[in-house]
Design an enzyme around this catalytic site. Structure first.
Site, PDB file in Angstrom:
ATOM      1  N   LEU A 145      25.097-110.480   0.052  1.00  0.00           N
ATOM      2  CA  LEU A 145      25.890-111.573   0.590  1.00  0.00           C
ATOM      3  C   LEU A 145      26.493-111.204   1.938  1.00  0.00           C
ATOM      4  O   LEU A 145      26.425-111.986   2.902  1.00  0.00           O
ATOM      5  CB  LEU A 145      27.000-111.944  -0.401  1.00  0.00           C
ATOM      6  CG  LEU A 145      28.088-112.872   0.130  1.00  0.00           C
ATOM      7  CD1 LEU A 145      27.517-114.236   0.486  1.00  0.00           C
ATOM      8  CD2 LEU A 145      29.218-113.005  -0.890  1.00  0.00           C
ATOM      9  N   TYR A 254      38.164-122.694  -4.737  1.00  0.00           N
ATOM     10  CA  TYR A 254      38.243-121.420  -4.022  1.00  0.00           C
ATOM     11  C   TYR A 254      36.884-121.063  -3.418  1.00  0.00           C
ATOM     12  O   TYR A 254      36.796-120.675  -2.243  1.00  0.00           O
ATOM     13  CB  TYR A 254      38.706-120.304  -4.956  1.00  0.00           C
ATOM     14  CG  TYR A 254      38.771-118.947  -4.295  1.00  0.00           C
ATOM     15  CD1 TYR A 254      39.862-118.587  -3.518  1.00  0.00           C
ATOM     16  CD2 TYR A 254      37.734-118.032  -4.447  1.00  0.00           C
ATOM     17  CE1 TYR A 254      39.929-117.343  -2.896  1.00  0.00           C
ATOM     18  CE2 TYR A 254      37.780-116.788  -3.833  1.00  0.00           C
ATOM     19  CZ  TYR A 254      38.883-116.453  -3.061  1.00  0.00           C
ATOM     20  OH  TYR A 254      38.927-115.214  -2.444  1.00  0.00           O
ATOM     21  N   TYR A 255      35.821-121.212  -4.184  1.00  0.00           N
ATOM     22  CA  TYR A 255      34.493-120.911  -3.660  1.00  0.00           C
ATOM     23  C   TYR A 255      33.949-122.058  -2.815  1.00  0.00           C
ATOM     24  O   TYR A 255      33.107-121.840  -1.941  1.00  0.00           O
ATOM     25  CB  TYR A 255      33.542-120.520  -4.796  1.00  0.00           C
ATOM     26  CG  TYR A 255      33.662-119.042  -5.086  1.00  0.00           C
ATOM     27  CD1 TYR A 255      32.929-118.118  -4.361  1.00  0.00           C
ATOM     28  CD2 TYR A 255      34.569-118.566  -6.026  1.00  0.00           C
ATOM     29  CE1 TYR A 255      33.074-116.765  -4.573  1.00  0.00           C
ATOM     30  CE2 TYR A 255      34.721-117.210  -6.242  1.00  0.00           C
ATOM     31  CZ  TYR A 255      33.969-116.309  -5.516  1.00  0.00           C
ATOM     32  OH  TYR A 255      34.121-114.961  -5.715  1.00  0.00           O
ATOM     33  N   GLN A 256      34.432-123.269  -3.029  1.00  0.00           N
ATOM     34  CA  GLN A 256      34.070-124.351  -2.113  1.00  0.00           C
ATOM     35  C   GLN A 256      34.633-124.055  -0.729  1.00  0.00           C
ATOM     36  O   GLN A 256      33.968-124.303   0.284  1.00  0.00           O
ATOM     37  CB  GLN A 256      34.606-125.688  -2.626  1.00  0.00           C
ATOM     38  CG  GLN A 256      34.193-126.875  -1.778  1.00  0.00           C
ATOM     39  CD  GLN A 256      34.395-128.200  -2.497  1.00  0.00           C
ATOM     40  OE1 GLN A 256      34.656-128.241  -3.695  1.00  0.00           O
ATOM     41  NE2 GLN A 256      34.280-129.300  -1.793  1.00  0.00           N
ATOM     42  N   HIS A 412      31.279-117.786 -11.786  1.00  0.00           N
ATOM     43  CA  HIS A 412      32.685-117.687 -11.418  1.00  0.00           C
ATOM     44  C   HIS A 412      33.568-118.597 -12.267  1.00  0.00           C
ATOM     45  O   HIS A 412      34.780-118.661 -12.046  1.00  0.00           O
ATOM     46  CB  HIS A 412      32.871-118.022  -9.942  1.00  0.00           C
ATOM     47  CG  HIS A 412      32.376-116.942  -9.034  1.00  0.00           C
ATOM     48  ND1 HIS A 412      32.931-115.684  -9.015  1.00  0.00           N
ATOM     49  CD2 HIS A 412      31.374-116.927  -8.115  1.00  0.00           C
ATOM     50  CE1 HIS A 412      32.294-114.944  -8.123  1.00  0.00           C
ATOM     51  NE2 HIS A 412      31.343-115.667  -7.571  1.00  0.00           N
ATOM     52  N   HIS A 414      35.719-120.080 -15.458  1.00  0.00           N
ATOM     53  CA  HIS A 414      36.573-119.561 -16.527  1.00  0.00           C
ATOM     54  C   HIS A 414      36.430-120.440 -17.766  1.00  0.00           C
ATOM     55  O   HIS A 414      35.958-121.574 -17.692  1.00  0.00           O
ATOM     56  CB  HIS A 414      38.026-119.516 -16.061  1.00  0.00           C
ATOM     57  CG  HIS A 414      38.304-118.412 -15.097  1.00  0.00           C
ATOM     58  ND1 HIS A 414      39.576-118.021 -14.755  1.00  0.00           N
ATOM     59  CD2 HIS A 414      37.476-117.606 -14.397  1.00  0.00           C
ATOM     60  CE1 HIS A 414      39.521-117.028 -13.882  1.00  0.00           C
ATOM     61  NE2 HIS A 414      38.246-116.760 -13.653  1.00  0.00           N
ATOM     62  N   ARG A 437      41.628-109.520  -9.404  1.00  0.00           N
ATOM     63  CA  ARG A 437      40.933-108.830  -8.320  1.00  0.00           C
ATOM     64  C   ARG A 437      41.893-108.616  -7.156  1.00  0.00           C
ATOM     65  O   ARG A 437      42.700-109.486  -6.846  1.00  0.00           O
ATOM     66  CB  ARG A 437      39.747-109.667  -7.839  1.00  0.00           C
ATOM     67  CG  ARG A 437      38.911-109.022  -6.741  1.00  0.00           C
ATOM     68  CD  ARG A 437      37.824-109.963  -6.251  1.00  0.00           C
ATOM     69  NE  ARG A 437      36.866-109.283  -5.393  1.00  0.00           N
ATOM     70  CZ  ARG A 437      35.877-109.884  -4.731  1.00  0.00           C
ATOM     71  NH1 ARG A 437      35.731-111.190  -4.840  1.00  0.00           N
ATOM     72  NH2 ARG A 437      35.049-109.197  -3.976  1.00  0.00           N
ATOM     73  N   HIS A 463      44.927-119.364 -19.852  1.00  0.00           N
ATOM     74  CA  HIS A 463      45.044-120.685 -19.257  1.00  0.00           C
ATOM     75  C   HIS A 463      45.917-121.583 -20.123  1.00  0.00           C
ATOM     76  O   HIS A 463      46.299-121.216 -21.234  1.00  0.00           O
ATOM     77  CB  HIS A 463      43.653-121.288 -19.072  1.00  0.00           C
ATOM     78  CG  HIS A 463      42.749-120.431 -18.256  1.00  0.00           C
ATOM     79  ND1 HIS A 463      41.961-119.445 -18.810  1.00  0.00           N
ATOM     80  CD2 HIS A 463      42.527-120.370 -16.919  1.00  0.00           C
ATOM     81  CE1 HIS A 463      41.293-118.832 -17.840  1.00  0.00           C
ATOM     82  NE2 HIS A 463      41.621-119.366 -16.693  1.00  0.00           N
ATOM     83  N   GLU A 663      76.964-122.351  -5.752  1.00  0.00           N
ATOM     84  CA  GLU A 663      77.212-121.878  -7.116  1.00  0.00           C
ATOM     85  C   GLU A 663      77.424-123.046  -8.073  1.00  0.00           C
ATOM     86  O   GLU A 663      78.329-123.054  -8.906  1.00  0.00           O
ATOM     87  CB  GLU A 663      78.411-120.925  -7.148  1.00  0.00           C
ATOM     88  CG  GLU A 663      78.207-119.689  -6.278  1.00  0.00           C
ATOM     89  CD  GLU A 663      79.400-118.752  -6.290  1.00  0.00           C
ATOM     90  OE1 GLU A 663      80.420-119.080  -6.928  1.00  0.00           O
ATOM     91  OE2 GLU A 663      79.299-117.674  -5.668  1.00  0.00           O
TER      92      GLU A 663
END
Length: 733
Positions: A145, A254-256, A412, A414, A437, A463, A663
């Site tokens: 990659l 995330y991978y998109q 990838h 879950h 990771r 999850h 407070e």
């Protein structure tokens, strides 16, 4: 919409590449000589162009201070040689941009010298000595990659400076470096090149752009249509298989975010060289949807929702989105993208970046508009999806929920069917662990996915979903999870209610799961939306059902007694349970149990129906984690043991506030006074709920017929419920 057959004809009967050849001097990819001149002349009066130019100039000027260094590859991700080769392609790219805009030959000289050094090195390289498990190796890098990413950037740099390099040196660079690398990526790594996956996307994009720059028709055809040039693999097939009709990418946001860069940049190169292909019109303007859907898959901190193997905190300010939004605006003139581009403070130094900067300069500073959405998954839109439920609240922000009933997401993915996430403004209320990771941190297993990614982060218990018998969905096997996807039962998006219901009948052999998530803004308190969560488990045999809620923040109070666990034993032995310490447990008895915590400056409560068999647990990650690889995070787990069927009814509410400066504390207690399951049979389920000083409401759900035109009638006590469609929300009389 341009059909697939038109691309075949265009490729094989009208392959002109606008009559370009390897001898042509002008750049052929995404920054033309004309655009470079315009950037130079306009940057002094355009803030975005100037900041973008200065960003690249700082990087390019820094590299000119140091000698060209091309080390022999030795290290895995995060190590010196790995990071140096990454920096080298970035350095060449920025230097080439600066040459194109300024004409300063110091920059082009640097790029030429670096490429010659690689031309001397690359033909001698064996496969990388540090192979990545389950991934094909590269030569410069431990996985192929990275090799494709290196070519992706370096060929763009070469495109901009090639006319400044002596013919003899150009011949050597093209033959010994680029053609060798293209052969390694597309022929020697045949399976990866033809894989429908983000690794394949980077490979075909890099090889295709190299083909345009080198004037090689064969390279381009193989990149667009696959090695066999039959359309069964290649760039077009990637677009067909990896995206849904709504632009959702199968591996998740995330991978998109990562893959959108090669998709958009290669598409731009195709459009520049072969406009007859109409790539930006392909699949009903799919690439436009891919960008806009990706932007919608962010929270109010602009972070991508951390589903699947996501590194948390990655935002849409990433380099990939700068290129993608610029190209999307250039090609589709979508003004909704301009607020995002303005926020980033930079544009790409490309044709698209120039056009986008001009557009931004003509508009005012709007904010990006995130909306409620139902996003389909699967290449045909029939593999479940993701629901984004969003409502404004009294604090001037929003309550956001993500309901995931999508497909597996390939390797990838879950095991979190029917999982939910919840955000309140800047606060993460119900969280997802994301990936285990430390990306490119060599001390943590060379920056690889840690073994805990498989043993915990991917497992269902990590999850906010239901787990049966302490076993993850589909036994935690990707091959099994990829066979089926959840089914959308119904959805309805209105001003006062956003509701989605989905079913998963295959995650367990004999357990059917149905979850209905409703975000509700009641007439009496329209600025205080909350979440009603109804999770049904149905089986012919008894099971232990665990409904997990992962929460950040600090426990404040509970309506039930609990016992702290002094031994810190693990919750179980496998499937992620071995990584959870049992911190405390309690048995609330019949009625309702409320747990309240403080996150940031706001209180949150989960009120759940319970009975004599219900057990409640507080858990924390860290068990069987000898190297402290897992972040310390907490969960609230509701357990129902020995049940064939069970309905988990929970109401999740934001409330009150805490001001550490003044407070002061306001409304720290849950306002839910009543939560009951008042009716249940094979066809219907009815829940009642009431907040303090407000009227009670009924939520009726259809378990069978969910057609929007279906008519239903039900007697609840003295009240007759009549409605049309899959559900009813009404005041209780």
């Amino acid at each position: 919409m341009m059909q697939f057959v038109n691309f075949t004809v265009a490729l094989f009967t009208a392959f002109t590449m606008q009559a370009r050849s390897a001898q042509q001097e002008l750049p052929v990819l995404i920054l033309s000589a004309d655009a470079a001149r315009d950037i130079k002349s306009e940057k002094s009066t355009d803030a975005l162009l100037e900041s973008s130019f200065q960003y690249s100039r700082r990087k390019a000027d820094e590299v000119l201070k140091h000698p060209v260094t091309v080390p022999l590859p030795e290290d895995a991700g995060g190590g010196y040689t790995h990071e140096k080769h990454k920096r080298n392609y970035a350095d060449m790219y920025h230097a080439a941009l600066l040459f194109s805009i300024t004409g300063d030959k110091a920059y082009s000289g640097f790029v030429g010298e670096m490429l010659l050094a690689y031309a001397r090195l690359y033909p001698k390289l064996p496969l990388h000595p540090m192979r990545k498990e389950n991934h094909p190796a590269g030569k410069l890098f431990w996985q192929g990659l990275n090799e494709a990413v290196w070519l992706f950037y370096s060929i763009q740099a070469y495109d901009l400076v090639k006319h400044e390099i002596r013919r003899k040196d150009r011949d050597r660079i093209e033959k010994e470096l680029f053609r060798n690398m293209v052969r390694f990526i597309s022929v020697d790594s045949y399976e990866t090149f033809n894989k429908i996956h983000n690794h394949g996307t980077w490979a075909v994009a890099a090889v295709g752009m190299a083909g345009y720059v080198l004037g090689d028709k064969d390279m381009v055809e193989r990149a667009v249509r696959g090695s066999e040039k039959d359309g069964k693999t290649g760039f077009l097939k990637q677009l067909d298989e990896l995206f849904s009709p709504d632009g959702y990418y199968s591996e998740g946001p995330y991978y998109q975010r990562y893959a959108i860069l090669p998709f958009m940049v290669f598409a731009e190169a195709i459009a520049q060289n072969q406009p007859e292909l109409g790539i930006f019109e392909y699949r009903d303007n799919l690439l436009h949807k891919a960008v806009t859907t990706l932007l919608q898959l962010t929270n109010q901190n602009n972070e991508f929702y951390p589903i699947n193997d996501a590194i948390k905190d990655k935002t849409y300010f990433s380099e990939e989105l700068i290129f993608a939004t610029n190209i999307a605006y250039e090609r589709y003139k979508d003004a909704d993208l301009l607020p995002v581009i303005r926020q980033t403070g930079r544009v790409s130094l490309t044709n698209a970046g120039l056009i986008t900067a001009r557009a931004v300069s003509r508009t005012e500073g709007e904010t990006y508009n995130r909306i409620p959405m139902l996003i389909k998954d699967g290449s045909r839109g029939d593999q479940g999806g993701v629901a984004l439920l969003r409502m404004p609240n009294a604090s001037g922000t929003r309550l956001d929920a993500l309901f995931k009933f999508a497909s597996q997401g390939m390797g990838h993915g879950h095991f979190d069917r029917l999982g939910i996430l919840l955000y309140d403004g800047d606060n993460e209320v119900l969280s997802d662990y994301g990936a285990a990771r430390f990306l490119n941190v060599e001390a943590k297993d060379g920056g690889r996915y840690l073994k805990e990614n498989k043993s915990y982060a991917k497992q269902s218990i990590a999850h906010n979903t239901l787990v049966a018998d302490e076993t993850s969905h589909y036994q935690g096997k990707v091959s099994e999870g990829s066979k089926n996807a959840p089914e959308l039962l119904f959805s309805d998006f209105r001003e006062d209610i956003l509701i989605v219901s989905a079913r998963e009948n295959n995650a367990y052999k004999d357990v059917n799961m149905t979850r209905t998530v409703a975000m509700i803004a009641m007439e009496e308190a329209p600025d205080y939306p909350f979440l009603l969560d109804i999770f049904e488990a149905d089986s012919d045999t008894p099971h232990q059902y665990d409904l997990n809620f992962r929460y950040p923040g600090q426990l404040m109070q509970t309506s039930f007694p609990y016992q702290r666990d002094q031994t810190l034993s693990a919750m179980g032995k496998n499937n992620g349970y071995q990584h959870l310490f049992k911190m405390a447990s309690g048995k609330p008895g019949k009625g309702q149990a409320t747990f309240t915590w403080l996150e940031g400056k706001k209180f949150y409560s989960i009120t759940t129906l319970t009975d004599e068999d219900t057990e409640l647990f507080f858990t924390q990650t860290g068990a069987h984690d000898p190297h402290f690889n897992l972040r310390t995070e907490k969960s609230y787990l509701i357990r129902q043991s020995g049940a064939k069927t069970h309905v988990f009814v929970s109401l999740i509410e934001p409330h009150g506030s805490f001001d550490p400066q003044l407070e002061t504390v306001q409304n720290p207690d849950s306002e839910v006074e009543e939560l009951r399951l008042v009716f249940e049979d094979e066809d219907y389920l009815v829940v009642s709920f009431r907040f303090r000083n407000r009227p009670a409401y009924l939520m009726a759900l259809c378990r069978g017929e969910t057609d929007e035109d279906g008519l239903h009638k039900l007697q609840i006590g003295e009240q007759t419920l009549s409605w049309k469609g899959a559900y009813l929300l009404t005041r209780k009389q």
